[in-house]
Scaffold this motif. Structure first.
Motif, PDB file in Angstrom:
ATOM      1  N   TYR A  33      -5.066   7.339  -0.031  1.00  0.00           N
ATOM      2  CA  TYR A  33      -6.291   7.023  -0.781  1.00  0.00           C
ATOM      3  C   TYR A  33      -6.010   7.097  -2.280  1.00  0.00           C
ATOM      4  CZ  TYR A  33     -10.696   8.077  -3.159  1.00  0.00           C
ATOM      5  OH  TYR A  33     -11.743   8.091  -4.040  1.00  0.00           O
ATOM      6  N   TYR A  36      -3.739   4.087  -3.424  1.00  0.00           N
ATOM      7  CA  TYR A  36      -4.239   2.718  -3.356  1.00  0.00           C
ATOM      8  C   TYR A  36      -5.506   2.470  -4.164  1.00  0.00           C
ATOM      9  CZ  TYR A  36      -0.733   1.555   0.058  1.00  0.00           C
ATOM     10  OH  TYR A  36       0.451   1.323   0.687  1.00  0.00           O
ATOM     11  N   SER A  40      -6.672  -1.328  -5.542  1.00  0.00           N
ATOM     12  CA  SER A  40      -7.996  -1.873  -5.268  1.00  0.00           C
ATOM     13  C   SER A  40      -8.760  -2.198  -6.546  1.00  0.00           C
ATOM     14  CB  SER A  40      -8.807  -0.875  -4.430  1.00  0.00           C
ATOM     15  OG  SER A  40      -8.149  -0.585  -3.218  1.00  0.00           O
ATOM     16  N   LEU A 170      -6.327   3.076   2.387  1.00  0.00           N
ATOM     17  CA  LEU A 170      -6.817   1.886   1.702  1.00  0.00           C
ATOM     18  C   LEU A 170      -8.287   1.661   2.025  1.00  0.00           C
ATOM     19  CD1 LEU A 170      -6.613  -0.779   0.166  1.00  0.00           C
ATOM     20  CD2 LEU A 170      -5.607  -1.809   2.218  1.00  0.00           C
ATOM     21  N   SER A 173     -10.459   4.104   0.206  1.00  0.00           N
ATOM     22  CA  SER A 173     -10.594   3.751  -1.209  1.00  0.00           C
ATOM     23  C   SER A 173     -11.592   2.606  -1.390  1.00  0.00           C
ATOM     24  CB  SER A 173      -9.228   3.383  -1.804  1.00  0.00           C
ATOM     25  OG  SER A 173      -8.765   2.133  -1.329  1.00  0.00           O
ATOM     26  N   LEU A 174     -11.556   1.617  -0.486  1.00  0.00           N
ATOM     27  CA  LEU A 174     -12.488   0.495  -0.580  1.00  0.00           C
ATOM     28  C   LEU A 174     -13.926   0.956  -0.351  1.00  0.00           C
ATOM     29  CD1 LEU A 174     -10.530  -2.292   1.337  1.00  0.00           C
ATOM     30  CD2 LEU A 174     -10.770  -2.042  -1.129  1.00  0.00           C
ATOM     31  N   GLN A 267      -2.477  -6.973   3.531  1.00  0.00           N
ATOM     32  CA  GLN A 267      -3.531  -6.105   3.023  1.00  0.00           C
ATOM     33  C   GLN A 267      -3.749  -6.275   1.524  1.00  0.00           C
ATOM     34  OE1 GLN A 267      -3.714  -2.691   6.380  1.00  0.00           O
ATOM     35  NE2 GLN A 267      -2.507  -2.171   4.625  1.00  0.00           N
ATOM     36  N   PHE A 268      -2.722  -6.147   0.718  1.00  0.00           N
ATOM     37  CA  PHE A 268      -2.934  -6.206  -0.729  1.00  0.00           C
ATOM     38  C   PHE A 268      -2.897  -7.622  -1.284  1.00  0.00           C
ATOM     39  CE2 PHE A 268      -2.485  -1.642  -0.981  1.00  0.00           C
ATOM     40  CZ  PHE A 268      -3.466  -1.381  -1.913  1.00  0.00           C
ATOM     41  N   LEU A 271      -6.016  -9.456  -0.567  1.00  0.00           N
ATOM     42  CA  LEU A 271      -7.125  -9.050  -1.423  1.00  0.00           C
ATOM     43  C   LEU A 271      -6.996  -9.661  -2.816  1.00  0.00           C
ATOM     44  CD1 LEU A 271      -9.647  -7.307  -1.953  1.00  0.00           C
ATOM     45  CD2 LEU A 271      -8.108  -5.402  -2.467  1.00  0.00           C
ATOM     46  N   GLU A 275      -9.627 -12.400  -4.681  1.00  0.00           N
ATOM     47  CA  GLU A 275     -10.292 -12.104  -5.946  1.00  0.00           C
ATOM     48  C   GLU A 275      -9.759 -12.948  -7.096  1.00  0.00           C
ATOM     49  OE1 GLU A 275     -10.689  -8.074  -7.156  1.00  0.00           O
ATOM     50  OE2 GLU A 275     -11.091  -7.336  -5.140  1.00  0.00           O
ATOM     51  N   ASN A 286     -13.848  -6.963  -1.110  1.00  0.00           N
ATOM     52  CA  ASN A 286     -13.563  -5.640  -0.569  1.00  0.00           C
ATOM     53  C   ASN A 286     -14.264  -5.418   0.766  1.00  0.00           C
ATOM     54  OD1 ASN A 286     -11.970  -4.990  -2.746  1.00  0.00           O
ATOM     55  ND2 ASN A 286     -13.571  -3.894  -3.844  1.00  0.00           N
ATOM     56  N   ALA A 290     -12.372  -4.844   4.258  1.00  0.00           N
ATOM     57  CA  ALA A 290     -12.664  -3.570   4.913  1.00  0.00           C
ATOM     58  C   ALA A 290     -13.063  -3.785   6.366  1.00  0.00           C
ATOM     59  CB  ALA A 290     -13.775  -2.834   4.166  1.00  0.00           C
TER      60      ALA A 290
END
Length: 565
Positions: A33, A36, A40, A170, A173-174, A267-268, A271, A275, A286, A290
């Protein structure tokens, strides 16, 4: 599984041991957490700490600062891996956890670039380096600790819970970011509310320390120490003796490198792509990822369980191959589903930049001094910022660049900025104020032309096909679960107990820290350089295919090996 330790007698892995393993996993979730949060919030980090450079450079810098934490992970693996083999698994990851939590808390208090200038990004990167060193020691300890508690024939299942922790961190954190965003509103969150998730980490650190202090050392390590079989030079034994070094290299290129790029793409990079390229609103991006993470996370355990039956190698390599073959179609489909107006405009009015190749720079400025004011660079900067895919057509030397949007043609302009009124300058020189005014007019003209051709300034949230986007993201994360679910067991089984922490940590963190951690930076830089929003995918595709070939030839499946040997 029952094993005998000279100091403790018979030891049976029972429900209490499983609770210990669960506690270890929860502590690791908290560390992920912390790590990441930065990824995020990359877009906000850019504005807060890299506002002194141009926008494209600032975003690449923010991704580089994100990657800095990954760059030092192998060094953390060396330092803490050695301590883990000498000092014990439990004691070592207590230290790593403290370093991680405190450095994250400091980021939440750090003044912005506007407040303290270049000191802000310098301190930020320093905290990222401390985080990377700590995480470099964390994973190997947690995975080794869990595997050495697990019954024979269930290591894949047991260690799969450690594999969940990265995605769970992750996801946590989101969730925290979404909650704070919703509570404060977007403006307040972008101004100061983004600090709250970082500051909350100090509370999570306290919980994690309490959990870890309740753990016992692993039975395999206790027995090794009692029998006097520990290595006094674990780094030399791991990396300077060819038989073990050979295993380290096989683990890196035949398992971890491909696993890493699949993990970070699914995952990253997905994202970032939503964005930054497709211009989907951050909160919605997000939320969608998620949901995909929640749906796919149980498959970490499924593939770990299945690897106990069929082996680690076939599942990991199949995940690498399937991911490499499907990334192109999936990311094209993601564009159509997440920003259908952008996809439709790209089909009906494709964009080409016609320019003298010498007029086009690689738009990365490490010190923030380059202006990128050529006619080609001005066009490419605008298109890159708008997330528009384009091709480049060469013009003769000396030509002024122009951009074709379907049938429309928008001419660029060339001007030499006059910095010193007391020198003789070439014809066509203008003051900076005049240049800025001309550039603003050009940006307005190009923006209007793109809009007229159907290119949206941002994705319309109401038009986002949310079920299809979630389905695509789910598939991307499903590939992640295939390659990542069995990887801890596969690595632990490759090395003997006395050097296991060191030997497995280094290939894991080179793979995930360098091959994986630099993926967003590398892929985005490729996109910025080529104008092709899908060109960045060639990096993970190439690495995943390399791992498939190397692993197919040299990796041996050792799921039935006795870890006490």
């Amino acid at each position: 599984m029952t094993e005998t330790t000279p100091e403790a007698g018979p030891h049976t892995v029972d429900r209490n041991d499983r609770l210990v393993i669960l506690a270890s996993s929860v502590g690791t979730v908290i560390e992920w957490y912390d790590f990441y949060l930065y990824g995020s919030l990359a877009a906000i980090i850019t504005a807060q700490f890299f506002s002194g450079v141009n926008e494209t450079t600032g975003y690449i810098f923010a991704l580089m600062a994100f990657a800095a934490g990954f760059a030092v992970r192998p060094f953390g693996a060396l330092v803490f891996g050695r301590l883990g083999d000498l000092w014990g698994r439990k004691n070592t990851f207590l230290v790593t956890m403290g370093l991680m939590g405190l450095s994250t808390f400091v980021v939440g208090l750090l003044p912005s670039y506007a407040a303290i200038g270049v000191a802000a990004p310098v301190i930020l990167i320093l905290m990222r380096l401390i985080q990377g060193l700590a995480l470099g020691g964390e994973y190997g300890g947690a995975a080794t600790y869990v595997a050495e508690h697990a019954p024979q024939g269930k290591r894949g299942l047991y260690t799969s819970f450690i594999q969940i922790t990265a995605t769970a961190g992750l996801l946590l954190s989101l969730v925290v970011i979404l909650g704070v965003r919703t509570w404060l509103g977007e403006d307040a969150f972008a101004d100061w509310g983004w600090r709250i998730p970082f500051l909350v980490s100090i509370l999570l650190l306290g919980v994690s320390l309490w959990i870890r202090l309740r753990l016992d050392e692993s039975p395999a390590f206790r027995r090794m120490k009692a029998e006097g079989k520990g290595s006094q030079t674990p780094l030399r034994d791991s990396f300077l003796k060819w038989p073990n070094l050979r295993l380290v290299l096989i683990a890196l290129f035949g398992l971890v490198a491909g696993q890493a790029v699949v993990w970070y793409t699914g995952q990253f990079y997905a994202l970032f792509f939503l964005e930054r390229v497709l211009k989907v609103e951050a909160a919605l991006s997000n939320t969608l990822i998620a949901i995909a993470l929640i749906l796919a996370t149980p498959f970490f355990v499924f593939w770990g369980w299945l690897s106990d039956k069929v082996g680690r190698k076939p599942i990991i390599l199949a995940g690498c191959l399937i991911a490499a073959l499907s990334y192109g179609p999936l990311f094209h489909a993601l564009t159509s589903a997440a920003n259908p107006a952008l996809a439709a405009a790209a089909r009906s009015a494709p964009v080409t930049v016609h320019a003298d190749p010498a007029d086009c720079s690689f738009q990365f400025d490490p010190i923030g001094r380059s202006q990128f004011t050529s006619s080609c660079d001005l066009i490419r900067t605008h298109l890159s910022r708008a997330g528009v895919n384009y091709d480049v057509v060469d013009l003769p030397a000396g030509s002024v660049a122009r951009v074709h949007i379907g049938e429309q043609v928008v001419p660029g302009f060339r001007a030499y900025i006059l910095e010193d009124q007391n020198v003789t300058v070439a014809a066509g020189s203008i003051t900076r104020e005049a240049f800025n005014a001309q550039r603003a007019a050009f940006d307005d003209e190009l923006g209007a032309a793109l809009s007229a051709a159907g290119y949206p300034a941002s994705a319309d949230s109401a038009q986002v096909n949310k079920p299809v986007v979630v389905a695509i993201l789910f598939l991307l994360v499903l590939f992640v679960t295939m390659v990542y679910g069995p990887i801890a067991a596969a690595l632990v089984e490759m090395f003997p107990t006395n050097i296991r922490y060191s030997s497995m940590s280094l290939p894991y963190h080179i793979g995930n820290g360098w091959f994986g951690g630099f993926l967003p930076t590398t892929a985005f830089a490729i996109v910025a350089a080529t104008g092709n929003i899908y060109a960045g995918l060639w990096y993970p595709i190439a690495v995943a295919l390399l791992t498939f070939v190397v692993g197919l030839i040299w990796v041996r499946d050792r799921r039935n090996v006795d870890l006490a040997d």
